[in-house]
Motif scaffolding. Structure first.
Motif, PDB file in Angstrom:
ATOM      1  N   TYR A  78      39.945 -33.962  14.745  1.00 48.79           N
ATOM      2  CA  TYR A  78      38.686 -33.579  13.832  1.00 48.79           C
ATOM      3  C   TYR A  78      37.774 -34.757  14.011  1.00 48.79           C
ATOM      4  N   CYS A  79      38.262 -36.042  13.650  1.00 49.68           N
ATOM      5  CA  CYS A  79      37.562 -37.138  13.782  1.00 49.68           C
ATOM      6  C   CYS A  79      36.710 -37.599  14.941  1.00 49.68           C
ATOM      7  N   ARG A  99      34.421 -38.106  17.704  1.00 45.11           N
ATOM      8  CA  ARG A  99      32.734 -38.028  18.002  1.00 45.11           C
ATOM      9  C   ARG A  99      32.134 -37.616  16.552  1.00 45.11           C
ATOM     10  N   GLN A 100      32.855 -37.844  15.667  1.00 42.43           N
ATOM     11  CA  GLN A 100      31.966 -37.459  14.171  1.00 42.43           C
ATOM     12  C   GLN A 100      30.858 -38.559  14.187  1.00 42.43           C
ATOM     13  N   TRP A 130      36.129 -37.921   2.619  1.00 45.22           N
ATOM     14  CA  TRP A 130      35.689 -37.474   3.646  1.00 45.22           C
ATOM     15  C   TRP A 130      36.580 -36.255   4.209  1.00 45.22           C
ATOM     16  N   ARG A 165      28.666 -28.989   7.054  1.00 46.97           N
ATOM     17  CA  ARG A 165      27.752 -29.329   7.917  1.00 46.97           C
ATOM     18  C   ARG A 165      26.499 -28.403   8.385  1.00 46.97           C
ATOM     19  N   GLY A 186      28.538 -28.948  14.465  1.00 43.97           N
ATOM     20  CA  GLY A 186      29.844 -29.865  14.368  1.00 43.97           C
ATOM     21  C   GLY A 186      30.278 -30.445  15.976  1.00 43.97           C
ATOM     22  N   PRO A 187      31.028 -31.411  15.728  1.00 44.60           N
ATOM     23  CA  PRO A 187      31.600 -31.861  17.149  1.00 44.60           C
ATOM     24  C   PRO A 187      32.652 -30.934  17.597  1.00 44.60           C
ATOM     25  N   ALA A 195      36.122 -30.976  16.060  1.00 41.43           N
ATOM     26  CA  ALA A 195      36.362 -30.058  14.843  1.00 41.43           C
ATOM     27  C   ALA A 195      36.818 -28.787  15.206  1.00 41.43           C
TER      28      ALA A 195
END
Length: 501
Positions: A95-96, A98-99, A237, A348, A445-446, A449
Protein backbone atom coordinates in the motif's frame (compact mmCIF):
# COMPACT_ATOMS: atom_id res chain seq x y z
CA UNK A 1 13.61 -27.43 13.00
CA UNK A 2 15.31 -24.97 15.40
CA UNK A 3 16.13 -22.73 12.43
CA UNK A 4 12.56 -22.92 11.15
CA UNK A 5 11.02 -21.98 14.48
CA UNK A 6 13.05 -18.76 14.78
CA UNK A 7 12.46 -17.65 11.17
CA UNK A 8 9.34 -15.58 12.00
CA UNK A 9 11.54 -13.43 14.25
CA UNK A 10 14.77 -13.72 12.29
CA UNK A 11 13.31 -12.64 8.91
CA UNK A 12 11.97 -9.20 9.95
CA UNK A 13 15.02 -8.51 12.15
CA UNK A 14 17.42 -9.40 9.31
CA UNK A 15 15.31 -7.34 6.92
CA UNK A 16 15.51 -4.39 9.31
CA UNK A 17 19.29 -4.70 9.56
CA UNK A 18 19.77 -4.91 5.78
CA UNK A 19 17.46 -1.94 5.25
CA UNK A 20 19.40 0.10 7.80
CA UNK A 21 22.67 -0.65 6.04
CA UNK A 22 21.35 0.98 2.87
CA UNK A 23 18.94 3.49 4.43
CA UNK A 24 20.26 6.35 2.28
CA UNK A 25 18.81 4.66 -0.80
CA UNK A 26 15.02 4.57 -0.76
CA UNK A 27 14.78 2.02 -3.58
CA UNK A 28 17.02 -0.37 -1.62
CA UNK A 29 14.99 -0.01 1.56
CA UNK A 30 11.73 -0.61 -0.32
CA UNK A 31 13.05 -3.66 -2.19
CA UNK A 32 14.56 -5.25 0.91
CA UNK A 33 11.47 -4.55 3.01
CA UNK A 34 9.05 -5.99 0.47
CA UNK A 35 11.26 -9.05 -0.01
CA UNK A 36 11.44 -9.63 3.73
CA UNK A 37 7.68 -9.32 4.12
CA UNK A 38 7.13 -11.79 1.28
CA UNK A 39 9.53 -14.26 2.90
CA UNK A 40 7.61 -13.93 6.15
CA UNK A 41 4.37 -14.74 4.32
CA UNK A 42 5.93 -17.83 2.70
CA UNK A 43 7.36 -18.96 6.04
CA UNK A 44 3.99 -18.49 7.71
CA UNK A 45 2.19 -20.48 5.02
CA UNK A 46 4.72 -23.31 5.35
CA UNK A 47 4.25 -23.32 9.14
CA UNK A 48 0.46 -23.54 8.65
CA UNK A 49 0.93 -26.51 6.32
CA UNK A 50 3.10 -28.24 8.94
CA UNK A 51 0.65 -27.41 11.71
CA UNK A 52 -2.26 -28.75 9.64
CA UNK A 53 -0.40 -32.06 9.43
CA UNK A 54 -0.22 -32.18 13.23
CA UNK A 55 3.35 -30.95 13.62
CA UNK A 56 4.09 -28.91 16.74
CA UNK A 57 7.46 -27.18 16.74
CA UNK A 58 9.23 -26.43 20.02
CA UNK A 59 12.78 -25.40 20.84
CA UNK A 60 14.95 -24.26 23.72
CA UNK A 61 17.24 -21.41 22.72
CA UNK A 62 20.89 -21.35 23.73
CA UNK A 63 21.00 -24.99 24.76
CA UNK A 64 19.24 -24.30 28.07
CA UNK A 65 16.48 -26.72 29.01
CA UNK A 66 13.05 -25.51 30.12
CA UNK A 67 12.14 -23.79 32.32
CA UNK A 68 15.50 -22.01 32.44
CA UNK A 69 15.97 -21.37 28.74
CA UNK A 70 13.93 -19.34 26.27
CA UNK A 71 11.14 -21.60 25.08
CA UNK A 72 9.57 -21.18 21.65
CA UNK A 73 6.49 -23.07 20.45
CA UNK A 74 4.61 -23.02 17.17
CA UNK A 75 1.31 -24.88 17.12
CA UNK A 76 -1.77 -24.42 14.96
CA UNK A 77 -2.82 -21.10 16.48
CA UNK A 78 0.61 -19.47 16.51
CA UNK A 79 1.34 -20.75 12.97
CA UNK A 80 -1.76 -19.16 11.47
CA UNK A 81 -1.15 -15.94 13.41
CA UNK A 82 2.38 -15.72 12.00
CA UNK A 83 1.03 -16.31 8.48
CA UNK A 84 -1.63 -13.60 8.79
CA UNK A 85 0.91 -11.23 10.32
CA UNK A 86 3.04 -11.68 7.23
CA UNK A 87 0.07 -11.10 4.92
CA UNK A 88 -0.98 -7.85 6.64
CA UNK A 89 2.63 -6.69 6.89
CA UNK A 90 3.15 -7.24 3.17
CA UNK A 91 -0.19 -5.60 2.36
CA UNK A 92 0.82 -2.54 4.39
CA UNK A 93 4.13 -2.17 2.59
CA UNK A 94 2.56 -2.69 -0.85
CA UNK A 95 0.00 0.00 0.00
CA UNK A 96 2.90 2.35 0.81
CA UNK A 97 4.51 1.74 -2.60
CA UNK A 98 4.82 5.00 -4.57
CA UNK A 99 2.65 6.93 -2.17
CA UNK A 100 3.12 10.71 -2.56
CA UNK A 101 5.04 11.07 0.69
CA UNK A 102 8.61 12.29 1.44
CA UNK A 103 11.28 9.62 0.86
CA UNK A 104 12.47 9.81 4.48
CA UNK A 105 8.93 9.27 5.74
CA UNK A 106 8.47 6.17 3.57
CA UNK A 107 11.89 4.83 4.55
CA UNK A 108 11.15 5.19 8.26
CA UNK A 109 7.77 3.51 7.76
CA UNK A 110 9.44 0.46 6.23
CA UNK A 111 11.99 0.26 9.04
CA UNK A 112 9.51 0.57 11.88
CA UNK A 113 7.07 -1.86 10.25
CA UNK A 114 9.79 -4.52 10.13
CA UNK A 115 10.59 -3.95 13.80
CA UNK A 116 6.90 -4.19 14.63
CA UNK A 117 6.52 -7.45 12.69
CA UNK A 118 9.41 -8.95 14.65
CA UNK A 119 7.74 -8.01 17.93
CA UNK A 120 4.36 -9.39 16.88
CA UNK A 121 5.80 -12.71 15.67
CA UNK A 122 7.92 -13.01 18.82
CA UNK A 123 4.82 -12.59 20.99
CA UNK A 124 3.01 -15.30 19.01
CA UNK A 125 5.68 -17.98 19.34
CA UNK A 126 7.16 -17.44 22.80
CA UNK A 127 6.36 -19.93 25.56
CA UNK A 128 7.80 -17.84 28.37
CA UNK A 129 6.04 -15.02 30.20
CA UNK A 130 9.11 -12.83 30.59
CA UNK A 131 9.94 -13.07 26.90
CA UNK A 132 6.32 -12.19 26.12
CA UNK A 133 6.94 -9.03 28.14
CA UNK A 134 10.10 -8.34 26.09
CA UNK A 135 8.19 -8.65 22.82
CA UNK A 136 5.46 -6.40 24.19
CA UNK A 137 8.17 -3.78 24.78
CA UNK A 138 9.39 -4.16 21.20
CA UNK A 139 5.80 -3.73 20.04
CA UNK A 140 5.33 -0.62 22.14
CA UNK A 141 8.47 1.07 20.80
CA UNK A 142 7.72 0.27 17.16
CA UNK A 143 4.04 1.14 17.34
CA UNK A 144 4.63 4.46 19.11
CA UNK A 145 7.21 5.45 16.50
CA UNK A 146 4.80 4.59 13.70
CA UNK A 147 1.79 6.37 15.14
CA UNK A 148 3.83 9.54 15.79
CA UNK A 149 5.53 9.44 12.39
CA UNK A 150 5.05 12.69 10.53
CA UNK A 151 4.38 14.79 13.62
CA UNK A 152 1.61 17.35 13.96
CA UNK A 153 -0.40 18.28 17.05
CA UNK A 154 -3.28 15.88 16.36
CA UNK A 155 -1.00 12.94 15.65
CA UNK A 156 1.26 13.56 18.64
CA UNK A 157 -1.76 13.91 20.93
CA UNK A 158 -3.09 10.55 19.79
CA UNK A 159 0.37 9.02 20.09
CA UNK A 160 0.71 10.18 23.70
CA UNK A 161 -2.69 8.73 24.60
CA UNK A 162 -1.63 5.47 23.00
CA UNK A 163 1.75 5.47 24.76
CA UNK A 164 0.47 6.28 28.26
CA UNK A 165 -2.22 3.60 28.36
CA UNK A 166 -0.06 0.94 26.73
CA UNK A 167 2.88 1.81 28.95
CA UNK A 168 0.58 1.34 31.94
CA UNK A 169 -0.39 -2.08 30.60
CA UNK A 170 3.25 -3.02 30.04
CA UNK A 171 4.33 -1.90 33.53
CA UNK A 172 1.40 -3.80 35.02
CA UNK A 173 2.55 -6.85 33.08
CA UNK A 174 6.08 -6.48 34.47
CA UNK A 175 4.73 -6.24 38.02
CA UNK A 176 2.58 -9.31 37.41
CA UNK A 177 5.54 -11.28 36.06
CA UNK A 178 7.54 -10.39 39.18
CA UNK A 179 4.74 -11.55 41.45
CA UNK A 180 4.34 -14.83 39.56
CA UNK A 181 8.07 -15.50 39.58
CA UNK A 182 8.32 -14.70 43.28
CA UNK A 183 5.47 -17.10 44.06
CA UNK A 184 6.40 -19.96 41.74
CA UNK A 185 10.07 -19.60 40.80
CA UNK A 186 9.28 -19.88 37.10
CA UNK A 187 7.84 -17.93 34.19
CA UNK A 188 7.72 -20.84 31.77
CA UNK A 189 4.14 -21.14 30.52
CA UNK A 190 4.20 -24.94 30.58
CA UNK A 191 5.34 -25.15 34.18
CA UNK A 192 2.82 -22.52 35.24
CA UNK A 193 0.12 -24.54 33.51
CA UNK A 194 1.10 -27.65 35.46
CA UNK A 195 0.92 -25.74 38.75
CA UNK A 196 -2.47 -24.17 38.05
CA UNK A 197 -4.02 -27.30 36.56
CA UNK A 198 -2.93 -29.25 39.65
CA UNK A 199 -4.43 -26.45 41.82
CA UNK A 200 -1.07 -25.94 43.52
CA UNK A 201 -0.70 -22.24 42.72
CA UNK A 202 -0.37 -19.89 45.71
CA UNK A 203 -2.35 -16.70 46.29
CA UNK A 204 0.65 -14.68 45.06
CA UNK A 205 0.66 -16.59 41.80
CA UNK A 206 -3.06 -16.03 41.38
CA UNK A 207 -2.68 -12.30 42.01
CA UNK A 208 0.12 -12.07 39.46
CA UNK A 209 -1.85 -13.94 36.80
CA UNK A 210 -4.95 -11.80 37.37
CA UNK A 211 -2.83 -8.68 36.87
CA UNK A 212 -1.52 -10.23 33.65
CA UNK A 213 -5.07 -10.71 32.44
CA UNK A 214 -5.82 -7.05 33.18
CA UNK A 215 -2.70 -6.04 31.24
CA UNK A 216 -3.71 -8.19 28.27
CA UNK A 217 -7.22 -6.75 28.46
CA UNK A 218 -5.82 -3.24 28.06
CA UNK A 219 -3.75 -4.40 25.07
CA UNK A 220 -6.82 -6.06 23.56
CA UNK A 221 -9.00 -2.94 24.18
CA UNK A 222 -11.63 -4.75 26.26
CA UNK A 223 -14.32 -2.88 28.19
CA UNK A 224 -13.78 -0.71 30.20
CA UNK A 225 -10.13 -0.32 29.16
CA UNK A 226 -10.59 0.48 25.48
CA UNK A 227 -10.58 4.29 25.40
CA UNK A 228 -7.01 4.59 24.11
CA UNK A 229 -7.82 2.83 20.82
CA UNK A 230 -10.46 5.13 19.24
CA UNK A 231 -8.46 8.09 20.52
CA UNK A 232 -5.29 7.09 18.68
CA UNK A 233 -5.72 4.74 15.71
CA UNK A 234 -7.45 7.27 13.47
CA UNK A 235 -4.66 9.85 13.71
CA UNK A 236 -1.89 7.71 12.20
CA UNK A 237 -1.09 7.50 8.49
CA UNK A 238 -3.61 5.22 6.74
CA UNK A 239 -1.39 2.14 6.17
CA UNK A 240 -0.13 2.40 9.75
CA UNK A 241 -3.73 2.57 11.03
CA UNK A 242 -4.58 -0.49 8.94
CA UNK A 243 -1.61 -2.44 10.29
CA UNK A 244 -2.57 -1.54 13.87
CA UNK A 245 -6.25 -2.30 13.28
CA UNK A 246 -5.44 -5.72 11.88
CA UNK A 247 -2.80 -6.90 14.31
CA UNK A 248 -2.10 -4.99 17.52
CA UNK A 249 -5.23 -5.72 19.56
CA UNK A 250 -5.03 -9.32 18.36
CA UNK A 251 -1.72 -9.73 20.20
CA UNK A 252 -3.59 -8.93 23.41
CA UNK A 253 -6.41 -11.30 22.46
CA UNK A 254 -3.89 -14.02 21.60
CA UNK A 255 -2.16 -13.59 24.97
CA UNK A 256 -5.52 -13.87 26.75
CA UNK A 257 -6.46 -17.01 24.83
CA UNK A 258 -3.08 -18.62 25.39
CA UNK A 259 -2.86 -17.89 29.12
CA UNK A 260 -6.46 -18.71 30.01
CA UNK A 261 -6.55 -22.00 28.09
CA UNK A 262 -3.20 -23.05 29.55
CA UNK A 263 -4.02 -22.31 33.17
CA UNK A 264 -7.77 -23.01 33.25
CA UNK A 265 -8.77 -25.58 30.61
CA UNK A 266 -12.15 -26.01 32.34
CA UNK A 267 -14.76 -23.23 32.77
CA UNK A 268 -14.51 -21.31 36.02
CA UNK A 269 -14.74 -17.90 37.66
CA UNK A 270 -12.29 -16.33 35.21
CA UNK A 271 -14.42 -17.44 32.27
CA UNK A 272 -17.58 -16.03 33.87
CA UNK A 273 -15.95 -12.63 34.31
CA UNK A 274 -14.65 -12.70 30.73
CA UNK A 275 -18.13 -13.56 29.47
CA UNK A 276 -19.67 -10.36 30.82
CA UNK A 277 -16.65 -8.31 29.79
CA UNK A 278 -17.01 -9.69 26.25
CA UNK A 279 -20.71 -8.83 26.09
CA UNK A 280 -20.08 -5.30 27.39
CA UNK A 281 -17.24 -4.84 24.92
CA UNK A 282 -19.43 -5.87 21.98
CA UNK A 283 -22.31 -3.59 22.83
CA UNK A 284 -20.35 -0.51 23.98
CA UNK A 285 -18.04 -0.71 20.99
CA UNK A 286 -20.82 -0.89 18.41
CA UNK A 287 -22.84 1.87 20.06
CA UNK A 288 -19.74 4.04 20.17
CA UNK A 289 -19.28 3.47 16.43
CA UNK A 290 -22.86 4.55 15.78
CA UNK A 291 -22.12 7.96 17.31
CA UNK A 292 -19.07 8.73 15.14
CA UNK A 293 -18.91 10.84 11.99
CA UNK A 294 -15.44 10.00 10.64
CA UNK A 295 -14.69 6.78 8.77
CA UNK A 296 -11.65 5.67 10.73
CA UNK A 297 -13.21 6.59 14.10
CA UNK A 298 -16.23 4.44 13.20
CA UNK A 299 -13.93 1.59 12.24
CA UNK A 300 -11.85 2.05 15.41
CA UNK A 301 -14.88 1.56 17.64
CA UNK A 302 -15.77 -1.50 15.60
CA UNK A 303 -12.38 -3.00 16.46
CA UNK A 304 -13.48 -2.81 20.09
CA UNK A 305 -16.84 -4.48 19.44
CA UNK A 306 -15.28 -7.23 17.32
CA UNK A 307 -12.70 -8.03 20.00
CA UNK A 308 -15.69 -8.81 22.19
CA UNK A 309 -16.66 -11.66 19.84
CA UNK A 310 -13.20 -13.23 20.11
CA UNK A 311 -13.18 -13.07 23.90
CA UNK A 312 -16.72 -14.47 23.94
CA UNK A 313 -15.38 -17.64 22.33
CA UNK A 314 -12.69 -17.86 25.00
CA UNK A 315 -15.17 -17.21 27.82
CA UNK A 316 -17.59 -19.94 26.74
CA UNK A 317 -14.68 -22.40 26.98
CA UNK A 318 -16.22 -25.15 24.83
CA UNK A 319 -14.30 -26.69 21.94
CA UNK A 320 -16.59 -25.15 19.31
CA UNK A 321 -16.52 -21.75 21.02
CA UNK A 322 -12.73 -21.72 21.08
CA UNK A 323 -12.74 -22.74 17.43
CA UNK A 324 -15.08 -19.81 16.78
CA UNK A 325 -12.61 -17.46 18.48
CA UNK A 326 -9.79 -18.77 16.27
CA UNK A 327 -11.97 -18.44 13.15
CA UNK A 328 -12.91 -14.91 14.17
CA UNK A 329 -9.24 -13.96 14.61
CA UNK A 330 -8.41 -15.21 11.11
CA UNK A 331 -11.38 -13.44 9.55
CA UNK A 332 -11.20 -10.16 11.42
CA UNK A 333 -7.51 -9.38 10.90
CA UNK A 334 -7.96 -9.42 7.12
CA UNK A 335 -11.29 -7.60 7.05
CA UNK A 336 -10.48 -4.83 9.50
CA UNK A 337 -7.11 -3.98 7.93
CA UNK A 338 -8.77 -3.85 4.52
CA UNK A 339 -11.50 -1.47 5.70
CA UNK A 340 -8.87 0.94 6.98
CA UNK A 341 -7.08 0.73 3.63
CA UNK A 342 -10.38 1.60 1.95
CA UNK A 343 -10.74 4.57 4.26
CA UNK A 344 -7.43 5.91 2.98
CA UNK A 345 -8.39 5.55 -0.68
CA UNK A 346 -11.82 7.11 -0.09
CA UNK A 347 -10.31 10.04 1.80
CA UNK A 348 -7.83 10.64 -1.02
CA UNK A 349 -10.55 10.74 -3.68
CA UNK A 350 -13.11 12.78 -1.71
CA UNK A 351 -10.64 14.96 0.15
CA UNK A 352 -11.94 14.15 3.64
CA UNK A 353 -12.60 11.40 6.19
CA UNK A 354 -15.69 13.15 7.56
CA UNK A 355 -18.84 11.55 6.23
CA UNK A 356 -20.51 14.94 5.78
CA UNK A 357 -17.70 16.04 3.44
CA UNK A 358 -17.62 12.81 1.44
CA UNK A 359 -19.78 11.50 -1.40
CA UNK A 360 -19.90 10.66 -5.08
CA UNK A 361 -17.60 7.64 -4.85
CA UNK A 362 -19.93 5.26 -6.68
CA UNK A 363 -20.06 7.45 -9.75
CA UNK A 364 -16.33 8.12 -9.63
CA UNK A 365 -15.08 4.55 -8.99
CA UNK A 366 -17.76 1.82 -9.12
CA UNK A 367 -15.10 -0.85 -8.60
CA UNK A 368 -14.20 0.67 -5.23
CA UNK A 369 -17.85 0.30 -4.21
CA UNK A 370 -17.78 -3.42 -5.01
CA UNK A 371 -14.46 -3.97 -3.26
CA UNK A 372 -15.62 -2.03 -0.18
CA UNK A 373 -18.85 -4.01 0.05
CA UNK A 374 -16.99 -7.30 0.53
CA UNK A 375 -15.19 -6.54 3.84
CA UNK A 376 -18.04 -4.28 5.03
CA UNK A 377 -20.66 -7.02 4.63
CA UNK A 378 -18.25 -9.58 6.04
CA UNK A 379 -17.71 -7.46 9.15
CA UNK A 380 -21.49 -7.28 9.60
CA UNK A 381 -21.82 -11.06 9.21
CA UNK A 382 -23.63 -11.36 5.88
CA UNK A 383 -23.43 -14.83 4.22
CA UNK A 384 -21.53 -16.37 2.58
CA UNK A 385 -18.61 -14.15 3.62
CA UNK A 386 -16.13 -15.03 6.37
CA UNK A 387 -17.78 -12.90 9.06
CA UNK A 388 -21.05 -14.80 8.77
CA UNK A 389 -19.44 -18.14 9.56
CA UNK A 390 -17.39 -16.69 12.43
CA UNK A 391 -20.49 -15.17 14.04
CA UNK A 392 -22.60 -18.23 13.29
CA UNK A 393 -20.19 -20.51 15.14
CA UNK A 394 -20.06 -18.22 18.19
CA UNK A 395 -23.84 -17.79 18.35
CA UNK A 396 -24.27 -21.56 17.97
CA UNK A 397 -21.74 -22.14 20.77
CA UNK A 398 -23.57 -19.64 23.00
CA UNK A 399 -26.92 -21.36 22.46
CA UNK A 400 -25.44 -24.82 23.02
CA UNK A 401 -23.90 -23.61 26.28
CA UNK A 402 -27.24 -22.13 27.34
CA UNK A 403 -25.85 -18.60 27.48
CA UNK A 404 -28.74 -16.91 25.69
CA UNK A 405 -27.70 -13.42 26.67
CA UNK A 406 -24.37 -13.83 24.86
CA UNK A 407 -26.15 -14.97 21.69
CA UNK A 408 -28.47 -11.96 21.94
CA UNK A 409 -25.60 -9.48 22.30
CA UNK A 410 -23.72 -11.11 19.42
CA UNK A 411 -26.75 -10.79 17.11
CA UNK A 412 -27.58 -7.28 18.31
CA UNK A 413 -24.00 -6.15 17.69
CA UNK A 414 -24.12 -7.66 14.20
CA UNK A 415 -27.25 -5.66 13.32
CA UNK A 416 -25.73 -2.38 14.49
CA UNK A 417 -22.50 -3.19 12.66
CA UNK A 418 -24.52 -3.53 9.45
CA UNK A 419 -26.15 -0.15 10.16
CA UNK A 420 -22.72 1.47 10.60
CA UNK A 421 -21.43 -0.01 7.36
CA UNK A 422 -24.62 1.18 5.63
CA UNK A 423 -24.00 4.68 6.96
CA UNK A 424 -20.50 4.73 5.48
CA UNK A 425 -21.84 3.34 2.18
CA UNK A 426 -24.64 5.86 1.91
CA UNK A 427 -22.57 8.89 2.87
CA UNK A 428 -19.47 8.13 0.83
CA UNK A 429 -20.76 6.18 -2.19
CA UNK A 430 -24.41 7.06 -2.84
CA UNK A 431 -24.66 10.67 -1.66
CA UNK A 432 -23.53 13.43 -4.03
CA UNK A 433 -20.29 15.11 -3.06
CA UNK A 434 -20.98 18.50 -1.41
CA UNK A 435 -18.21 20.08 -3.51
CA UNK A 436 -18.08 18.16 -6.82
CA UNK A 437 -15.14 20.19 -8.11
CA UNK A 438 -12.95 18.68 -5.36
CA UNK A 439 -13.86 15.05 -6.11
CA UNK A 440 -10.89 13.17 -7.46
CA UNK A 441 -8.54 16.16 -7.55
CA UNK A 442 -5.82 14.02 -5.94
CA UNK A 443 -6.53 11.07 -8.24
CA UNK A 444 -7.65 7.57 -7.28
CA UNK A 445 -4.48 6.66 -5.42
CA UNK A 446 -1.37 4.67 -6.32
CA UNK A 447 -1.73 1.26 -7.93
CA UNK A 448 -0.23 -0.43 -4.87
CA UNK A 449 -3.18 0.69 -2.75
CA UNK A 450 -5.67 -0.83 -5.20
CA UNK A 451 -3.72 -4.08 -5.40
CA UNK A 452 -3.79 -4.29 -1.61
CA UNK A 453 -7.54 -3.85 -1.18
CA UNK A 454 -8.32 -6.19 -4.09
CA UNK A 455 -6.17 -9.05 -2.79
CA UNK A 456 -7.47 -8.72 0.78
CA UNK A 457 -11.05 -8.68 -0.50
CA UNK A 458 -10.37 -11.89 -2.43
CA UNK A 459 -8.89 -13.47 0.70
CA UNK A 460 -12.08 -12.59 2.59
CA UNK A 461 -14.19 -14.25 -0.11
CA UNK A 462 -11.89 -17.29 -0.10
CA UNK A 463 -12.21 -17.70 3.67
CA UNK A 464 -16.00 -17.50 3.38
CA UNK A 465 -16.26 -19.98 0.52
CA UNK A 466 -13.66 -22.25 2.13
CA UNK A 467 -15.23 -22.05 5.59
CA UNK A 468 -15.24 -25.85 5.94
CA UNK A 469 -11.45 -26.37 5.83
CA UNK A 470 -10.87 -23.21 7.86
CA UNK A 471 -13.28 -24.45 10.52
CA UNK A 472 -11.61 -27.86 10.59
CA UNK A 473 -8.28 -26.15 11.18
CA UNK A 474 -9.85 -23.97 13.89
CA UNK A 475 -11.39 -27.00 15.63
CA UNK A 476 -8.02 -28.76 15.68
CA UNK A 477 -6.42 -25.56 17.01
CA UNK A 478 -9.08 -25.44 19.73
CA UNK A 479 -8.26 -28.98 20.85
CA UNK A 480 -4.56 -28.15 20.80
CA UNK A 481 -5.09 -25.10 22.99
CA UNK A 482 -6.55 -27.28 25.74
CA UNK A 483 -4.11 -30.17 25.38
CA UNK A 484 -1.09 -27.84 24.92
CA UNK A 485 1.28 -30.74 24.14
CA UNK A 486 4.46 -28.74 23.57
CA UNK A 487 3.84 -26.51 26.59
CA UNK A 488 3.19 -29.30 29.09
CA UNK A 489 6.01 -31.62 28.05
CA UNK A 490 9.13 -30.28 29.71
CA UNK A 491 12.42 -31.74 28.45
CA UNK A 492 13.50 -33.07 31.83
CA UNK A 493 10.93 -34.22 34.39
CA UNK A 494 13.63 -34.19 37.08
CA UNK A 495 13.38 -30.40 37.05
CA UNK A 496 9.85 -30.64 38.35
CA UNK A 497 10.86 -33.18 41.00
CA UNK A 498 13.70 -30.95 42.13
CA UNK A 499 11.37 -27.94 42.24
CA UNK A 500 8.90 -29.88 44.39
CA UNK A 501 11.64 -30.81 46.89
Amino acid sequence: MNTLIVLPILIPLTTLLLALLGKRHHAWVTAVSLTGALLLVLTGVYLVVLAAEGTVLSAQMGGWVAPYGISLVIDRLSAVMVAITGVIGLATLVYCFRQPMPANFLRDTHLFVQGLLAGICGAFITADVFNLYVWFEVLLIGSFALIALGGGERRLSGAMTYLVLNMLATLLFLLAAGLVYGATGTLNMGELALLFRAEEASDGAWLGVILMLVSFSIKAALFPLFGWLPASYHVAWTPVSALFAGLLTKVGVYALIRLVTLLWPEPGVVHSVLLWVACATMIIGVLGAAAQTEVRRILSFHIVSQVGYMVLGLALATPIALAGAVFYLIHHIVVKANLFFFGGIAARITGSERLAAMGGLYGRTPMLAILFAIPALSLAGIPPLSGFWAKFVLVKASLEAGVWVAAFFALFTGIFTLLSMSKIWNESFLKAHPHPQLLGVSGNGPRGAWVTVTVLALITVAIGLGAGPVMEYAMAASAQLIEAPAYLQLPDERLLEGRAE
